[in-house]
Design an enzyme around this catalytic site. Structure first.
Site, mmCIF file in Angstrom:
data_model
loop_
_atom_site.group_PDB
_atom_site.id
_atom_site.type_symbol
_atom_site.label_atom_id
_atom_site.label_comp_id
_atom_site.label_asym_id
_atom_site.label_seq_id
_atom_site.Cartn_x
_atom_site.Cartn_y
_atom_site.Cartn_z
ATOM 1 N N GLU A 163 -6.295 7.259 10.794
ATOM 2 C CA GLU A 163 -6.545 7.986 12.033
ATOM 3 C C GLU A 163 -5.442 9.006 12.299
ATOM 4 O O GLU A 163 -5.722 10.112 12.778
ATOM 5 C CB GLU A 163 -6.647 7.002 13.208
ATOM 6 C CG GLU A 163 -7.880 6.127 13.181
ATOM 7 C CD GLU A 163 -7.748 4.857 12.339
ATOM 8 O OE1 GLU A 163 -8.601 3.977 12.470
ATOM 9 O OE2 GLU A 163 -6.792 4.744 11.528
ATOM 10 N N GLU A 220 0.836 -1.201 0.000
ATOM 11 C CA GLU A 220 0.000 0.000 0.000
ATOM 12 C C GLU A 220 0.875 1.259 0.000
ATOM 13 O O GLU A 220 0.543 2.250 -0.650
ATOM 14 C CB GLU A 220 -0.900 0.043 1.236
ATOM 15 C CG GLU A 220 -1.967 -1.020 1.271
ATOM 16 C CD GLU A 220 -2.799 -0.919 2.525
ATOM 17 O OE1 GLU A 220 -3.957 -0.485 2.407
ATOM 18 O OE2 GLU A 220 -2.292 -1.258 3.609
ATOM 19 N N TYR A 260 -11.608 28.316 1.790
ATOM 20 C CA TYR A 260 -11.567 26.900 1.410
ATOM 21 C C TYR A 260 -10.319 26.536 0.622
ATOM 22 O O TYR A 260 -9.946 25.372 0.566
ATOM 23 C CB TYR A 260 -12.845 26.439 0.706
ATOM 24 C CG TYR A 260 -13.297 27.232 -0.486
ATOM 25 C CD1 TYR A 260 -12.697 27.069 -1.725
ATOM 26 C CD2 TYR A 260 -14.358 28.113 -0.384
ATOM 27 C CE1 TYR A 260 -13.125 27.786 -2.812
ATOM 28 C CE2 TYR A 260 -14.800 28.832 -1.475
ATOM 29 C CZ TYR A 260 -14.174 28.660 -2.693
ATOM 30 O OH TYR A 260 -14.605 29.374 -3.783
ATOM 31 N N LYS A 264 -10.734 5.216 2.112
ATOM 32 C CA LYS A 264 -9.805 4.498 1.232
ATOM 33 C C LYS A 264 -10.676 3.712 0.265
ATOM 34 O O LYS A 264 -11.505 2.895 0.680
ATOM 35 C CB LYS A 264 -8.917 3.546 2.029
ATOM 36 C CG LYS A 264 -7.951 2.753 1.140
ATOM 37 C CD LYS A 264 -7.133 1.755 1.943
ATOM 38 C CE LYS A 264 -6.037 2.468 2.680
ATOM 39 N NZ LYS A 264 -5.071 1.533 3.298
#
Length: 119
Positions: A73, A22, A54, A99
Protein backbone atom coordinates in the site's frame (compact mmCIF):
# COMPACT_ATOMS: atom_id res chain seq x y z
CA UNK A 1 -10.01 12.13 -27.49
CA UNK A 2 -9.74 10.52 -24.10
CA UNK A 3 -7.94 7.24 -23.73
CA UNK A 4 -5.72 5.10 -21.57
CA UNK A 5 -2.00 4.41 -21.61
CA UNK A 6 -1.14 1.15 -19.83
CA UNK A 7 1.85 -1.00 -18.96
CA UNK A 8 0.89 -4.56 -18.06
CA UNK A 9 2.89 -7.39 -16.57
CA UNK A 10 5.92 -5.42 -15.39
CA UNK A 11 8.08 -7.77 -13.32
CA UNK A 12 10.42 -6.79 -10.51
CA UNK A 13 12.48 -8.62 -7.94
CA UNK A 14 12.04 -6.39 -4.90
CA UNK A 15 12.37 -6.38 -1.14
CA UNK A 16 8.90 -5.47 0.12
CA UNK A 17 7.33 -7.27 3.04
CA UNK A 18 6.56 -7.21 6.71
CA UNK A 19 8.83 -10.14 7.58
CA UNK A 20 12.63 -9.76 7.78
CA UNK A 21 13.24 -12.69 5.42
CA UNK A 22 11.14 -10.95 2.75
CA UNK A 23 13.28 -7.83 3.02
CA UNK A 24 16.50 -9.88 2.96
CA UNK A 25 15.88 -12.35 0.12
CA UNK A 26 13.17 -10.46 -1.75
CA UNK A 27 10.35 -11.74 -3.86
CA UNK A 28 8.92 -11.36 -7.36
CA UNK A 29 6.24 -8.77 -7.99
CA UNK A 30 4.07 -7.95 -10.96
CA UNK A 31 2.79 -4.44 -11.64
CA UNK A 32 0.04 -3.23 -13.95
CA UNK A 33 -0.48 0.51 -14.31
CA UNK A 34 -2.95 2.46 -16.42
CA UNK A 35 -3.28 6.20 -16.85
CA UNK A 36 -6.36 7.91 -18.24
CA UNK A 37 -5.50 10.94 -20.33
CA UNK A 38 -6.60 13.00 -23.29
CA UNK A 39 -4.34 12.23 -26.21
CA UNK A 40 -6.26 13.96 -28.98
CA UNK A 41 -3.56 16.60 -29.51
CA UNK A 42 -0.82 13.96 -29.49
CA UNK A 43 -2.69 11.88 -32.06
CA UNK A 44 -3.48 14.86 -34.25
CA UNK A 45 0.09 16.21 -34.25
CA UNK A 46 1.93 12.88 -33.90
CA UNK A 47 3.71 14.40 -30.89
CA UNK A 48 4.65 12.62 -27.65
CA UNK A 49 4.32 15.88 -25.71
CA UNK A 50 0.51 15.63 -25.77
CA UNK A 51 0.23 12.25 -24.06
CA UNK A 52 1.69 10.08 -21.30
CA UNK A 53 5.15 8.77 -22.10
CA UNK A 54 5.19 5.12 -21.04
CA UNK A 55 8.98 5.19 -20.59
CA UNK A 56 8.50 7.85 -17.91
CA UNK A 57 5.72 5.75 -16.41
CA UNK A 58 8.03 2.73 -16.24
CA UNK A 59 10.83 4.77 -14.65
CA UNK A 60 8.50 6.01 -11.89
CA UNK A 61 7.31 2.48 -11.12
CA UNK A 62 10.84 1.06 -11.16
CA UNK A 63 12.22 3.77 -8.85
CA UNK A 64 9.60 2.99 -6.20
CA UNK A 65 9.84 -0.78 -6.61
CA UNK A 66 13.60 -0.44 -5.95
CA UNK A 67 12.94 1.11 -2.50
CA UNK A 68 12.12 -1.53 0.14
CA UNK A 69 8.87 -1.00 2.04
CA UNK A 70 6.93 -3.13 4.48
CA UNK A 71 3.56 -2.57 2.78
CA UNK A 72 2.54 -2.69 -0.87
CA UNK A 73 0.00 0.00 0.00
CA UNK A 74 2.89 2.36 0.75
CA UNK A 75 4.61 1.55 -2.54
CA UNK A 76 1.38 1.99 -4.48
CA UNK A 77 0.57 5.33 -2.86
CA UNK A 78 4.02 6.68 -3.72
CA UNK A 79 3.78 5.48 -7.33
CA UNK A 80 0.38 7.03 -8.05
CA UNK A 81 1.35 10.31 -6.38
CA UNK A 82 4.63 10.44 -8.34
CA UNK A 83 2.79 9.76 -11.61
CA UNK A 84 0.28 12.54 -10.97
CA UNK A 85 3.10 14.91 -10.03
CA UNK A 86 5.38 14.07 -12.98
CA UNK A 87 2.79 13.69 -15.72
CA UNK A 88 0.40 16.65 -15.99
CA UNK A 89 -1.56 14.88 -18.74
CA UNK A 90 -2.53 12.09 -16.31
CA UNK A 91 -6.13 12.43 -15.13
CA UNK A 92 -6.61 9.08 -13.38
CA UNK A 93 -4.03 6.48 -12.33
CA UNK A 94 -5.00 2.86 -11.69
CA UNK A 95 -2.34 0.58 -10.22
CA UNK A 96 -2.21 -3.10 -9.34
CA UNK A 97 0.76 -4.60 -7.49
CA UNK A 98 0.92 -8.36 -6.97
CA UNK A 99 3.33 -10.27 -4.77
CA UNK A 100 3.91 -13.67 -6.38
CA UNK A 101 3.80 -16.72 -4.12
CA UNK A 102 3.26 -14.71 -0.92
CA UNK A 103 4.33 -16.34 2.37
CA UNK A 104 0.86 -16.95 3.85
CA UNK A 105 1.28 -20.55 4.99
CA UNK A 106 -0.55 -22.04 2.02
CA UNK A 107 -0.58 -22.14 -1.74
CA UNK A 108 -1.38 -18.78 -3.30
CA UNK A 109 -0.37 -17.63 -6.78
CA UNK A 110 -0.42 -13.92 -5.91
CA UNK A 111 -1.60 -11.39 -3.35
CA UNK A 112 -2.62 -8.08 -4.90
CA UNK A 113 -3.63 -4.57 -4.07
CA UNK A 114 -5.40 -2.25 -6.49
CA UNK A 115 -5.75 1.49 -6.11
CA UNK A 116 -7.19 4.26 -8.24
CA UNK A 117 -6.49 7.94 -7.76
CA UNK A 118 -7.92 10.90 -9.66
CA UNK A 119 -6.32 14.29 -10.11
Amino acid sequence: MSGRVALEGLEFHAFHGVYPHERESGNWFEVDIAVDTDFGIAAEHDDLAGTVNYETLFRIVKEEMDKPSKLLETVADKIVNDVLKALPAAKVVELKISKLNPPIGGKCRRASIIITKKR
